[in-house]
Design an enzyme around this catalytic site. Sequence first.
Site, PDB file in Angstrom:
ATOM      1  N   LYS A  13       0.828  -1.214   0.000  1.00  0.00           N
ATOM      2  CA  LYS A  13       0.000   0.000   0.000  1.00  0.00           C
ATOM      3  C   LYS A  13       0.864   1.267   0.000  1.00  0.00           C
ATOM      4  CE  LYS A  13      -2.192  -0.985   3.851  1.00  0.00           C
ATOM      5  NZ  LYS A  13      -1.562  -2.255   4.260  1.00  0.00           N
ATOM      6  N   ARG A  88      -8.844   0.936  10.079  1.00  0.00           N
ATOM      7  CA  ARG A  88      -8.409  -0.444  10.271  1.00  0.00           C
ATOM      8  C   ARG A  88      -9.400  -1.229  11.115  1.00  0.00           C
ATOM      9  NH1 ARG A  88      -2.560   0.515   9.554  1.00  0.00           N
ATOM     10  NH2 ARG A  88      -1.399  -1.431   9.603  1.00  0.00           N
ATOM     11  N   ARG A 122      11.756  -6.668   4.155  1.00  0.00           N
ATOM     12  CA  ARG A 122      11.578  -5.213   4.028  1.00  0.00           C
ATOM     13  C   ARG A 122      12.566  -4.449   4.914  1.00  0.00           C
ATOM     14  NH1 ARG A 122       5.791  -2.359   4.533  1.00  0.00           N
ATOM     15  NH2 ARG A 122       5.835  -2.945   6.720  1.00  0.00           N
ATOM     16  N   ARG A 155      12.068  -2.542  10.592  1.00  0.00           N
ATOM     17  CA  ARG A 155      11.065  -2.116  11.568  1.00  0.00           C
ATOM     18  C   ARG A 155      10.875  -3.214  12.612  1.00  0.00           C
ATOM     19  NH1 ARG A 155       5.963  -0.071   7.994  1.00  0.00           N
ATOM     20  NH2 ARG A 155       4.891  -1.094   9.708  1.00  0.00           N
ATOM     21  N   ARG A 166       0.322  -9.123  13.439  1.00  0.00           N
ATOM     22  CA  ARG A 166      -0.322  -8.128  12.560  1.00  0.00           C
ATOM     23  C   ARG A 166      -1.273  -8.803  11.575  1.00  0.00           C
ATOM     24  NH1 ARG A 166       4.658  -5.419  10.127  1.00  0.00           N
ATOM     25  NH2 ARG A 166       3.286  -3.945   9.085  1.00  0.00           N
TER      26      ARG A 166
HETATM   27  P1  AMP Z   1       1.489   0.484   8.994  1.00  0.00           P
HETATM   28  O1  AMP Z   1       2.682   1.316   8.669  1.00  0.00           O
HETATM   29  O2  AMP Z   1       0.234   0.943   8.308  1.00  0.00           O
HETATM   30  O3  AMP Z   1       1.750  -0.987   8.832  1.00  0.00           O
HETATM   31  O4  AMP Z   1       1.204   0.711  10.565  1.00  0.00           O
HETATM   32  C1  AMP Z   1       2.151   0.341  11.536  1.00  0.00           C
HETATM   33  C2  AMP Z   1       1.464   0.186  12.886  1.00  0.00           C
HETATM   34  O5  AMP Z   1       0.890   1.432  13.306  1.00  0.00           O
HETATM   35  C3  AMP Z   1       0.304  -0.809  12.916  1.00  0.00           C
HETATM   36  O6  AMP Z   1       0.723  -2.159  13.053  1.00  0.00           O
HETATM   37  C4  AMP Z   1      -0.461  -0.315  14.142  1.00  0.00           C
HETATM   38  O7  AMP Z   1       0.197  -0.694  15.343  1.00  0.00           O
HETATM   39  C5  AMP Z   1      -0.332   1.206  14.002  1.00  0.00           C
HETATM   40  N1  AMP Z   1      -1.443   1.736  13.202  1.00  0.00           N
HETATM   41  C6  AMP Z   1      -1.361   2.295  11.965  1.00  0.00           C
HETATM   42  N2  AMP Z   1      -2.574   2.661  11.525  1.00  0.00           N
HETATM   43  C7  AMP Z   1      -3.451   2.326  12.507  1.00  0.00           C
HETATM   44  C8  AMP Z   1      -4.860   2.418  12.644  1.00  0.00           C
HETATM   45  N3  AMP Z   1      -5.633   2.932  11.663  1.00  0.00           N
HETATM   46  N4  AMP Z   1      -5.427   1.965  13.800  1.00  0.00           N
HETATM   47  C9  AMP Z   1      -4.672   1.459  14.789  1.00  0.00           C
HETATM   48  N5  AMP Z   1      -3.341   1.308  14.727  1.00  0.00           N
HETATM   49  C10 AMP Z   1      -2.725   1.745  13.595  1.00  0.00           C
END
Ligand code: AMP
Length: 210
Positions: A13, A88, A122, A155, A166
Amino acid sequence: MKLIFLGPPGAGKGTLAVKAVEILNIPHISTGAIFRSAIADQSLLGLKVKAIIDAGKLVDDETTIELVKERLVRDDVKTGSILDGFPRTIPQAEALAAFSEADKVVNFDIPDSSVLERLGGRRVCRKCGHNFHVIFDNPKKEGICDYCGGEVYTRDDDKAEAVQKRLEVYRTQTAPLIEFYRNRGILVDVDARPAVDEVVENFKKALGRS
Ligand code: AMP
């Protein structure tokens, strides 16, 4: 155009969003990137969410919704935006619908096996957030970002245990959004398995722009 990018972690994404910004000229808003930058700054928000994110769990709805609400009142989103990683959960989607209904939701479709391969390799630039991959897209100089010279790292939430968590969180809390938006008639599916350029073409077709 107001877009939402939906899909499991590792679906690409973020990478697609960078391309979509060039095509559509609207800002990319990634809640994950906002949280990571708060963690790097050691702000109150960063201190609050670090352990949750490192464990692969979700930040609470209230905090996340507030963050997005604040972001979506800025001038640069008047012509549209790409929300990547938000909503989410169903409560997040309901809250968003109340203050900014999306025009289209792009569902990036990919099996778990590809997700595991992508996330395991990654690497991310700590400074500009650019994504690299140990097999498909290594930085020219090991550990150094080609674009800004920042440190390229893994990360914490891309480590094996957090990735499993996740994926489980995605299945139970986020995947129900697919039906939520399909029922509203605004969901389009994009096959996210091929290489980036092909996914970009799939994306353009799904938006009727090819
Ligand atoms: P991402 O970079 O989108 O994979 O987000 C990394 C982490 O940030 C996720 O695994 C969650 O812990 C947190 N996070 C990001 N977006 C959300 C969301 N909309 N709701 C809750 N936690 C979020």
